[in-house]
Enzyme design. Sequence first.
Site, PDB file in Angstrom:
ATOM      1  N   THR A 191       0.838  -1.194   0.000  1.00  0.00           N
ATOM      2  CA  THR A 191       0.000   0.000   0.000  1.00  0.00           C
ATOM      3  C   THR A 191       0.876   1.248   0.000  1.00  0.00           C
ATOM      4  O   THR A 191       1.857   1.319   0.742  1.00  0.00           O
ATOM      5  CB  THR A 191      -0.915   0.012   1.234  1.00  0.00           C
ATOM      6  OG1 THR A 191      -1.730  -1.175   1.220  1.00  0.00           O
ATOM      7  CG2 THR A 191      -1.813   1.234   1.252  1.00  0.00           C
ATOM      8  N   PRO A 198       0.329  -5.547  16.607  1.00  0.00           N
ATOM      9  CA  PRO A 198      -0.953  -5.310  17.284  1.00  0.00           C
ATOM     10  C   PRO A 198      -1.553  -3.946  16.965  1.00  0.00           C
ATOM     11  O   PRO A 198      -2.777  -3.836  16.814  1.00  0.00           O
ATOM     12  CB  PRO A 198      -0.596  -5.445  18.770  1.00  0.00           C
ATOM     13  CG  PRO A 198       0.529  -6.429  18.775  1.00  0.00           C
ATOM     14  CD  PRO A 198       1.350  -6.071  17.555  1.00  0.00           C
ATOM     15  N   GLU A 235      -1.146  -2.260  14.157  1.00  0.00           N
ATOM     16  CA  GLU A 235      -1.675  -2.356  12.800  1.00  0.00           C
ATOM     17  C   GLU A 235      -3.016  -3.091  12.804  1.00  0.00           C
ATOM     18  O   GLU A 235      -3.954  -2.711  12.084  1.00  0.00           O
ATOM     19  CB  GLU A 235      -0.689  -3.079  11.894  1.00  0.00           C
ATOM     20  CG  GLU A 235      -1.169  -3.199  10.457  1.00  0.00           C
ATOM     21  CD  GLU A 235      -0.150  -3.849   9.528  1.00  0.00           C
ATOM     22  OE1 GLU A 235      -0.498  -4.091   8.365  1.00  0.00           O
ATOM     23  OE2 GLU A 235       0.994  -4.108   9.971  1.00  0.00           O
ATOM     24  N   GLY A 258     -30.684  -4.473  -3.886  1.00  0.00           N
ATOM     25  CA  GLY A 258     -31.135  -5.184  -5.087  1.00  0.00           C
ATOM     26  C   GLY A 258     -30.122  -5.051  -6.212  1.00  0.00           C
ATOM     27  O   GLY A 258     -28.908  -4.989  -5.984  1.00  0.00           O
TER      28      GLY A 258
END
Length: 381
Positions: free
Chosen positions: A160, A242, A244, A341
Amino acid sequence: MLRSAFTEDHQEFRKSVHDFLARDVVPNVDEYIEHKLISREVWREAGKQGLLGLEIPEVYGGGDAGDYRFNAVATEELAAVSMALASSMSIHFDVVAPYLVDLASSAQKEQWLPRFCTGEVVSAIGMTEPSAGSDLASLKTTAVRDGSDWILNGSKTFITNGYTADLVVVAARTNPEQRSKGISLFLVDASAPGFERGRKLDKVGQPEADTAELFFDNVRLPADAILGEVDRGFAYMMERLPQERIGSAVSNVAHAKQILLETIEYTKERKAFGAPIGSFQHNKFLLAELVTKIEVAQAFVDAAVVAHASGDLTAVDAAKAKWWSAQVQNEVLDHCVQLHGGYGYMREYRVARAWMDARVTKIWAGSNEIMKELIGRELAL
């Protein structure tokens, strides 16, 4: 249910973050999706708002909040806008920041932290490899001594901010004879010769969060590129995972909660057989279940946030929060799509994008299966 994890100061900060996002980000979200990139202007504006330096000492331009709950508030507000925004920015201020604050030398801090806070420097963390995701001890990227320098070779994937990052914290093997005890962390300047980025990866969701492969071809790093001590990298990562994971849990719940609220409003307006679809008993009961699931998950995550702020959060409790919040998030969003829907399956609808954006949360930050393994070990199984 009234939340008690946050004080008036946290709520004032929440309003400032919310106002910033409403003013500078929300109007441009479609543009970020189209270009598959969050603009640098957003990063710089986030820096001006004090969003990027929450854990950074004031001497380097940070806010030095000293309270993880401010991180959690920022993450919640970002996730309510989009999962991608929370992903990209929290990697910077919530995941990378502790490595720099806790482990960097004075010279490294002076070099990077002021620009880290302003958004001039965007950061990423390079752990995952093509053959080493959850099993970090098996990574193959190497750093070999050459005089006082290090020569870095290998690759990372699913990173990322990888396509735009100026600074990458890279985990590399420095002792081939060891597994977890032979890994070190390096600060890699993206302008270094031999550092290359692959294409932006074509993900199912979160297109605006740039994700890329990174390649290191004989990248020469000076001795002072080491972050912390040699061969302590695996321990450093385990100590910070932890945070993160609780950050991921915060984002998961906030994201699902926002889409659920929007779906409830939709079911009040959308009519079938002459009545709002939310008034049908099945849908009413379903929404009651979803609201309850979100609030129960929120209560556990809030407790974990408070525990982390006081230094009491265990790795096992962080694992519980991470996997459960991801599971609830995906269940809730799947039902939200169903309630919309056919429209719920259209990318132009926010609920469809949110559904796609959320699927990865059961995989990243340690897969849900790995989280259950950690919990099972604690049970002596």
